[in-house]
Design a protein around this motif. Structure first.
Motif, short mmCIF file in Angstrom:
data_model
loop_
_atom_site.label_atom_id
_atom_site.label_comp_id
_atom_site.label_asym_id
_atom_site.label_seq_id
_atom_site.Cartn_x
_atom_site.Cartn_y
_atom_site.Cartn_z
N SER A 79 8.49 -3.55 1.69
CA SER A 79 8.61 -3.44 0.23
C SER A 79 9.48 -2.26 -0.16
O SER A 79 10.31 -2.36 -1.08
CB SER A 79 7.21 -3.28 -0.40
OG SER A 79 7.31 -3.12 -1.80
N ASN A 119 13.31 -2.20 -2.03
CA ASN A 119 13.38 -1.58 -3.35
C ASN A 119 13.97 -0.17 -3.31
O ASN A 119 13.47 0.76 -3.95
CB ASN A 119 11.98 -1.53 -3.98
CG ASN A 119 11.48 -2.91 -4.37
OD1 ASN A 119 11.85 -3.44 -5.41
ND2 ASN A 119 10.64 -3.49 -3.53
N ASP A 174 2.25 -6.43 -5.00
CA ASP A 174 2.52 -5.85 -6.33
C ASP A 174 2.03 -4.41 -6.44
O ASP A 174 2.53 -3.65 -7.26
CB ASP A 174 1.86 -6.70 -7.42
CG ASP A 174 2.56 -8.03 -7.62
OD1 ASP A 174 3.70 -8.17 -7.12
OD2 ASP A 174 1.98 -8.94 -8.25
N THR A 208 5.18 -2.60 -5.45
CA THR A 208 6.35 -2.75 -6.32
C THR A 208 6.16 -2.03 -7.65
O THR A 208 7.13 -1.82 -8.38
CB THR A 208 6.66 -4.24 -6.57
OG1 THR A 208 5.49 -4.89 -7.09
CG2 THR A 208 7.08 -4.93 -5.29
#
Length: 609
Positions: A274, A278, A582, A585
């Motif tokens: 992740s 990102n 999530d 994120t």
């Protein structure tokens, strides 16, 4: 500049008399400890007979453990104040040797507990309230049964217990006691050796890039001078970890590190994936900084200097008041607890010769927590104070609300309270400031938290994962290979705008966690993501007042829960599910929001000129 310990007011130093007033009293407890340890073998072959015998054994084991905490940590803390304190070093080695021999003598305990049928153990606990506090740790023994060896094999492994910590000890001596700090003359004529503390202050406050470069080269050359030795030390740690994992039927070092707390390895790999997916906000930030600082080349040593010329120095007493005021949203009990924590004797504040670098909080159940700082007056050191006090409040609440057996929270949740406190401090300082420069500096502090606690720690976690994998696949480990991993990761995370200095690649040699606590640093990132989610639920006005109050209560219950459950379950009860991608994120989304705010503030600042 380094302070002379004798010149520092006692109120800024630890009061270790709360543990023992002198070595004479320590020696008395050491003898008591040895006497108690000698009683333990009489229970071998007996604890599976009946509940009364097991209770008697359990009480003795806890008594030994609580006394050991004090006897071990007294010389440990003294040595951290002065690595050249020979008496403390000798005493520490003495207690380590005693404990190592004790561990060998009680290596039979877990295998013998497993001869008691699980149903029988549950019945004993149900019928005897004095065993209730041990329910969770005892049930954990049965969960981990496949990784417990036979009594004779456990005894064999226990002989290597003391040796297993030797690589860490060697690293500590090489990087603290024996390290040669390089002297630098800065542009203002100041001549000083560049220690970890000096380096931290220079790169965060000195606006002259050449001075920052000098500090960087001086510090990193101190580590580069012994890179081959650091490389061999780290190789031995990687080999030790894999050997230890294999000996207990684990497939990898990572599985062995995570399984005791019932954390799926997928949480670790999802974090890395992740974060790598990102990195755009991080690269955006580096580009913004390079332009705002008007730098032709952007180096890692440029990453801590504020965009605006903001060098306010915070006295330690100012910092204390700012942190204390910031925690009021958590209620009167939390506020009063923190007020007690910053009272005299619990903190050792300033950097002194041969003092351990960095900062930590360590708890003694029957005394109180102790916090080590190397406070230097920067904004970052104010936030470090808030961070360590978060750990301390977590320890205080756990100690107050949990029996000894389940009072220690896991490392996995350890960084939630610390980073939560930092968020409280940031919000409070943003509300109070009327200085546009300070506002920009505070936004940068928040972004710095995301970069340092989430992105950098994920990068370090990625490095550890790759290094361990090399050994597990039979590959070679050299300083060049370790530096190569770091070089590639910094390019992947920071992008092409970061000029990678050759010396920067040896950063792996100066991160103590790699040597003292393998597979620790990822928990900074998971905790940061957790506290971000919790903080949003407690402070976001999009939630109703009742929802925010409920979230605050759930958060405080997390801090009170100690080690009474698996950490993933504790976080779920508080409202965070780290099996959900999530949860990670949310961090880059917050990063982009802060970058938008920073760009707006910088634009306003330009227009006012």
């Amino acid at each position: 500049m380094l302070k002379n310990r004798a010149d520092i007011d006692q109120k800024y130093k630890w009061n270790l008399n709360d543990i023992y007033p002198n070595w004479e009293e320590w020696n008395k407890d050491l003898k008591n400890l040895q006497t108690l340890m000698k009683e333990m073998p009489k229970f071998q072959g007996q604890i599976n007979k009946d509940s009364n015998t097991f209770i008697e054994f359990n009480n003795l084991e806890e008594k030994i453990s609580r006394l050991l905490d004090k006897v071990y940590l007294y010389p440990y803390l003294k040595r951290d104040l002065n690595s050249n304190d020979e008496e403390a070093s000798i005493k520490l080695q003495e207690i380590e040797s005693i404990y190592s021999n004790y561990a060998i003598s009680v290596s039979w305990i877990t295998p013998e507990i497993l001869t008691i049928p699980k149903d029988t153990m549950v019945k004993w606990i149900d019928e005897n309230p004095q065993l209730e506090s041990n329910r969770f740790p005892l049930m954990e023994i049965y969960r981990l049964q496949e990784h417990v060896l036979s009594s004779d094999k456990e005894k064999l492994l226990s002989y290597f217990g003391q040796y297993m910590g030797v690589p860490s000890d060697i690293y500590s001596e090489l990087s603290t006691s024996d390290i040669k700090w390089n002297e630098v003359t800065f542009s203002d004529g100041v001549v000083t050796p560049v220690t970890n503390g000096v380096y931290s202050k220079v790169v965060s406050t000195n606006r002259n890039q050449e001075d920052r470069k000098k500090a960087f080269e001086a510090l990193y050359k101190s580590f580069d001078a012994n890179k081959n030795t650091y490389g061999v030390i780290y190789k031995s740690i990687l080999q030790r970890d894999f050997a230890s994992a294999q000996s207990r039927n684990y497939k990898s070092s990572l599985e062995k590190a995570l399984n005791p707390n019932d954390i799926p390895t997928s949480v670790y790999t999802t974090l890395i994936e992740s974060t790598k997916e990102n990195t755009a906000p991080l690269k955006r930030y580096i580009h913004l900084r390079k332009e705002a600082l008007n730098l032709k080349d952007y180096h890692y040593y440029d990453n801590s200097i504020n965009i605006v010329d903001y060098n306010r120095e915070f006295s330690y007493d100012e910092a204390k008041e700012d942190v204390l005021e910031s925690v009021k949203p958590l209620g009167e009990k939390y506020y009063n607890g923190l007020k007690e924590a910053i009272s005299e004797g619990w903190l050792d504040v300033y950097e002194t010769p041969n003092k351990r670098s960095g900062a930590y909080s360590i708890n003694i159940y029957d005394v109180h927590p102790y916090m080590l700082l190397n406070y230097n007056g920067t904004m970052d050191s104010v936030f470090t104070l808030a961070h360590e006090l978060g750990h301390t409040m977590h320890s205080m609440l756990s100690t107050k609300n949990q029996p000894y057996a389940i009072s220690s929270y896991t490392i996995f949740v350890a960084e939630v309270a610390s980073t939560f406190n930092e968020r409280l401090l940031l919000d409070n300082m943003l509300k109070k400031t009327t200085d546009p420069k300070e506002r920009i500096a505070l936004i940068e502090q928040a972004i710095g938290g995301i970069v340092g606690t989430y992105y950098i720690q994920s990068l370090f976690a990625d490095y550890e994962y790759q290094a361990h994998k090399i050994v597990e696949n039979g590959g070679a480990i050299t300083p060049e290979i370790l530096s190569g991993i770091m070089s590639k990761l910094f390019t992947e995370y920071f992008g092409s705008e970061l000029s990678m200095d050759e010396l920067q690649k040896i950063i792996w040699a100066r991160i103590p966690h790699f040597y003292n606590s393998p597979y620790y640093v990822y928990q900074y990132a998971t905790s940061f993501a957790s506290s971000a989610n919790l903080y949003d639920r407690i402070t976001n006005k999009n939630y109703s007042a009742q929802e925010r109050d409920n979230a605050k209560e759930a958060y405080l219950n997390l801090l009170k829960s100690g080690g009474n459950d698996h950490p993933m379950n504790q976080l779920k009860k508080a409202g965070v599910d780290l099996t959900n991608k999530d949860s990670f994120t949310a961090v880059p989304k917050e990063f982009n929001r802060l970058l938008d705010l920073l760009e707006k503030e910088l634009q306003n600042s330009k227009e006012k000129r």
